[in-house]
Design a protein around this motif. Sequence first.
Motif, PDB file in Angstrom:
ATOM      1  N   ASP A   6       0.830  -1.204   0.000  1.00 37.14           N
ATOM      2  CA  ASP A   6       0.000   0.000   0.000  1.00 37.14           C
ATOM      3  C   ASP A   6       0.866   1.256   0.000  1.00 37.14           C
ATOM      4  O   ASP A   6       0.657   2.180  -0.802  1.00 37.14           O
ATOM      5  N   ALA A   7       1.835   1.301   0.896  1.00 39.37           N
ATOM      6  CA  ALA A   7       2.677   2.496   1.011  1.00 39.37           C
ATOM      7  C   ALA A   7       3.521   2.696  -0.237  1.00 39.37           C
ATOM      8  O   ALA A   7       3.689   3.831  -0.710  1.00 39.37           O
ATOM      9  N   LEU A   8       4.047   1.614  -0.790  1.00 46.82           N
ATOM     10  CA  LEU A   8       4.890   1.735  -1.973  1.00 46.82           C
ATOM     11  C   LEU A   8       4.061   2.136  -3.186  1.00 46.82           C
ATOM     12  O   LEU A   8       4.484   2.978  -3.997  1.00 46.82           O
ATOM     13  N   ALA A   9       2.879   1.549  -3.330  1.00 43.06           N
ATOM     14  CA  ALA A   9       2.000   1.929  -4.440  1.00 43.06           C
ATOM     15  C   ALA A   9       1.602   3.395  -4.337  1.00 43.06           C
ATOM     16  O   ALA A   9       1.623   4.138  -5.334  1.00 43.06           O
ATOM     17  N   ASP A  10       1.262   3.841  -3.144  1.00 48.74           N
ATOM     18  CA  ASP A  10       0.874   5.239  -2.949  1.00 48.74           C
ATOM     19  C   ASP A  10       2.031   6.186  -3.249  1.00 48.74           C
ATOM     20  O   ASP A  10       1.843   7.245  -3.861  1.00 48.74           O
ATOM     21  N   ALA A  11       3.236   5.802  -2.817  1.00 48.73           N
ATOM     22  CA  ALA A  11       4.410   6.639  -3.060  1.00 48.73           C
ATOM     23  C   ALA A  11       4.711   6.731  -4.550  1.00 48.73           C
ATOM     24  O   ALA A  11       5.074   7.801  -5.069  1.00 48.73           O
ATOM     25  N   LEU A  12       4.569   5.615  -5.265  1.00 49.07           N
ATOM     26  CA  LEU A  12       4.823   5.605  -6.703  1.00 49.07           C
ATOM     27  C   LEU A  12       3.840   6.523  -7.427  1.00 49.07           C
ATOM     28  O   LEU A  12       4.235   7.306  -8.310  1.00 49.07           O
ATOM     29  N   VAL A  13       2.572   6.448  -7.044  1.00 51.22           N
ATOM     30  CA  VAL A  13       1.561   7.304  -7.653  1.00 51.22           C
ATOM     31  C   VAL A  13       1.832   8.767  -7.319  1.00 51.22           C
ATOM     32  O   VAL A  13       1.733   9.649  -8.189  1.00 51.22           O
ATOM     33  N   ALA A  14       2.172   9.057  -6.084  1.00 49.98           N
ATOM     34  CA  ALA A  14       2.452  10.438  -5.677  1.00 49.98           C
ATOM     35  C   ALA A  14       3.619  11.021  -6.463  1.00 49.98           C
ATOM     36  O   ALA A  14       3.590  12.194  -6.866  1.00 49.98           O
ATOM     37  N   GLU A  15       4.664  10.224  -6.697  1.00 50.33           N
ATOM     38  CA  GLU A  15       5.802  10.691  -7.486  1.00 50.33           C
ATOM     39  C   GLU A  15       5.390  11.002  -8.922  1.00 50.33           C
ATOM     40  O   GLU A  15       5.841  11.978  -9.514  1.00 50.33           O
ATOM     41  N   ALA A  16       4.543  10.152  -9.482  1.00 52.05           N
ATOM     42  CA  ALA A  16       4.081  10.386 -10.856  1.00 52.05           C
ATOM     43  C   ALA A  16       3.317  11.702 -10.944  1.00 52.05           C
ATOM     44  O   ALA A  16       3.563  12.527 -11.847  1.00 52.05           O
TER      45      ALA A  16
END
Length: 250
Positions: free
Chosen positions: A59-69
């Motif tokens: 969850d945290a990694l997916a959210d971080a990846l989306v936030a970076e995009a």
Amino acid sequence: MTNISLRTQVSGSGPAIVLAHGGGGGIDANFGGLIPLLAEDHLVIGSDFPDDDTPLTLDALADALVAEAVANGAETFSIVGFSLGTTVAVRAAVRHPERVRGLVLTGGFARLDNRGLMNVALWQRALAAGDREAFARYVMLAGFSKEFVNAIPAEQLSEILAQTAANVPGGTAAQAALVEAADVRDDLAHVTVPTLVIGMTGDLLSDPANAREQAAGIPGARYRELPGGHVVMIEQPELWYAAVLEFFAD
């Protein structure tokens, strides 16, 4: 939720593509040859996972990846995931359906099978003991097809093992722990975007049955199988690049 900091590189312009790398890998290692090809017609955003022992969750990694995009100008995007990155991509598509427009999943799994889990456990044991030579041997045995490994001249094999042992990326232990824990079986049916799943016939780390399970669980997903082992970008780069580019040309 753990705050995850990612290091991001951006190339090209156009419709956005986000890259999600494998455990113990990195954007350059997993996608270095693919990025310039995608960047001819797309904005390509690649984020390296933390290079320290920051505990990771999907969850945290997916959210971080989306936030970076989003921070780099991509309101919507497709995701190309490799290995562990396929589970991150699937979780991102389910948690952020308003952002994710397509998926290409290579060498992945919904929940790693028994052989894969045993391989990862050996990797973790070697890393915990500081035995980088053993880790390098596990990588070679599981990451590549037997045909590829047996075709390497003995003197080159020794050099490759030494280089692998000397260059274990930071964060590998935390990423291996996430590989062991990752489970997106319940997510698959909730993926609603066009998806291509790619398995490798000689994959000894994540048997192609794992990729087929991903494809079977995602409504409307297409499945392709390529020859070679898990590290497709080294064994079969041209075939892999062509499959990915074909998806985005449709």
